[in-house]
Design an enzyme around this catalytic site. Structure first.
Site, PDB file in Angstrom:
ATOM      1  N   SER A  52       0.762  -1.178  -0.069  1.00 33.62           N
ATOM      2  CA  SER A  52      -0.006   0.048  -0.085  1.00 33.62           C
ATOM      3  C   SER A  52       0.883   1.280   0.060  1.00 33.62           C
ATOM      4  CB  SER A  52      -1.089   0.111   1.221  1.00 33.62           C
ATOM      5  OG  SER A  52      -0.218  -0.167   2.437  1.00 33.62           O
ATOM      6  N   GLU A 187      -9.187  -9.599   3.119  1.00 37.54           N
ATOM      7  CA  GLU A 187      -9.680  -8.163   3.115  1.00 37.54           C
ATOM      8  C   GLU A 187     -10.819  -8.230   2.277  1.00 37.54           C
ATOM      9  OE1 GLU A 187      -6.431  -5.914   1.376  1.00 37.54           O
ATOM     10  OE2 GLU A 187      -7.935  -4.354   0.827  1.00 37.54           O
TER      11      GLU A 187
HETATM   12  O1  KIV Z   1      -0.642  -3.373   1.649  1.00 31.15           O
HETATM   13  C1  KIV Z   1      -1.117  -3.378   2.640  1.00 31.15           C
HETATM   14  O2  KIV Z   1      -1.132  -2.483   3.494  1.00 31.15           O
HETATM   15  C2  KIV Z   1      -1.966  -4.471   2.968  1.00 31.15           C
HETATM   16  C3  KIV Z   1      -3.070  -4.356   4.039  1.00 31.15           C
HETATM   17  C4  KIV Z   1      -4.220  -3.322   3.466  1.00 31.15           C
HETATM   18  C5  KIV Z   1      -3.642  -5.298   4.488  1.00 31.15           C
HETATM   19  O3  KIV Z   1      -1.883  -5.201   2.123  1.00 31.15           O
END
Ligand code: KIV
Length: 270
Positions: A52, A187
């Site tokens: 993310s 998720e």
């Molecule tokens: O990349 C991320 O932050 C994630 C979370 C949303 C679980 O995979």
């Protein structure tokens, strides 16, 4: 039985014990040393260097452009901020396309300080999970909405809504655990399905948009602090800064709410 406060360092056996004893796990993303330290000192059990970071740190439209070099850099700076929490790092887009590629990427992340790698999906990824786990690399699986598959999924949508998709998700959850995963992130999954997967699962589940029935919860740090990432805010996001009053207070309020079961509530679930 150890309480969370007594745990000096989170390890794989400590995670397994938390599942057995029904103690809820608190996970939060971090991407740099300062926020990693704030998480570590304020009740977070697992820190995730999520891909993310492509969206919230680099300002990109998806996680697809994130590289192993990006993940390695952020893993290294986050690792320096942690003493107690377990550090989980994402294998970025297609770095886990084959067992050999995943092994090379995992070595880079573990040498940078990760203690577990997270990878999205089941199907051909089961072979990858098994390959890594057999080589003593702890693996966290990520099912449900898998952002690296956004092009195939056609957007960031709740998964497992119809009976066929729900059955597939239940089967995938059992298969990743059987292949050797030690943790499972779910998720954007309906609460009832996530709760059913959790009670059938031998490994702890961590929800994000998966309701209160998981063994733990994860949030993206920027969402917890109410920052506008420029992307549509999902229903499961809650700004804890208002109630916490400071970064440390917001993280502590989040950790307390996960532990006492007040977050996520119905308003933040599907
Ligand atoms: O990349 C991320 O932050 C994630 C979370 C949303 C679980 O995979």
């Amino acid at each position: 039985m150890s309480t969370h406060a007594e745990i000096k360092k989170w390890t794989l056996p400590a995670l397994a014990a938390a599942k057995r004893e029904g103690r809820r796990l608190v996970m939060l993303t971090a991407y740099d040393h300062g926020f990693a330290r704030a998480a570590d000192l304020n009740g977070v059990d697992l820190v995730l260097v999520g891909d993310s970071l492509g969206m919230v740190v680099q300002g990109r439209g998806s996680t697809l452009p994130v590289t192993v070099a990006d993940m390695t850099y952020h893993t290294e700076v986050v690792a320096r901020g942690l003493q107690r929490a377990m550090l989980v790092s994402d294998l970025p887009f297609q770095s886990d396309a084959t067992p050999e590629r995943a092994l090379q990427a995992s070595i880079a992340l573990l040498q940078a300080g990760a203690e577990m790698v997270k990878l999205e999906g089941a199907g051909h990824k089961l072979e990858v999970i098994r390959f890594l786990a057999e080589r003593d690399i702890p693996v966290c699986s990520h099912l449900g909405l898998t952002p690296q598959s956004v092009l195939k999924l056609g957007g960031y949508k709740v998964q497992g809504r119809d009976e066929q998709a729900a059955a597939q998700l239940r089967a995938d959850a059992a298969a990743v655990a059987e292949a050797g995963a030690s943790l499972l992130v779910l998720e954007c999954v309906p609460s009832t399905l996530a709760a059913a997967i959790t009670s059938a699962s031998a490994i702890p589940t961590i929800g994000i948009g998966a309701g209160p029935g998981c063994d733990g919860q994860v949030l993206v740090l920027h969402d917890l602090l109410g920052l506008d990432s420029g992307h549509r805010k999902p229903k499961f996001v809650k700004d804890f800064l208002a109630q916490g009053g400071s970064v440390a207070g917001a993280i502590a309020a989040y950790a307390a709410a996960v532990r006492d079961g007040s977050f996520p509530d119905a308003e933040h679930s599907y």
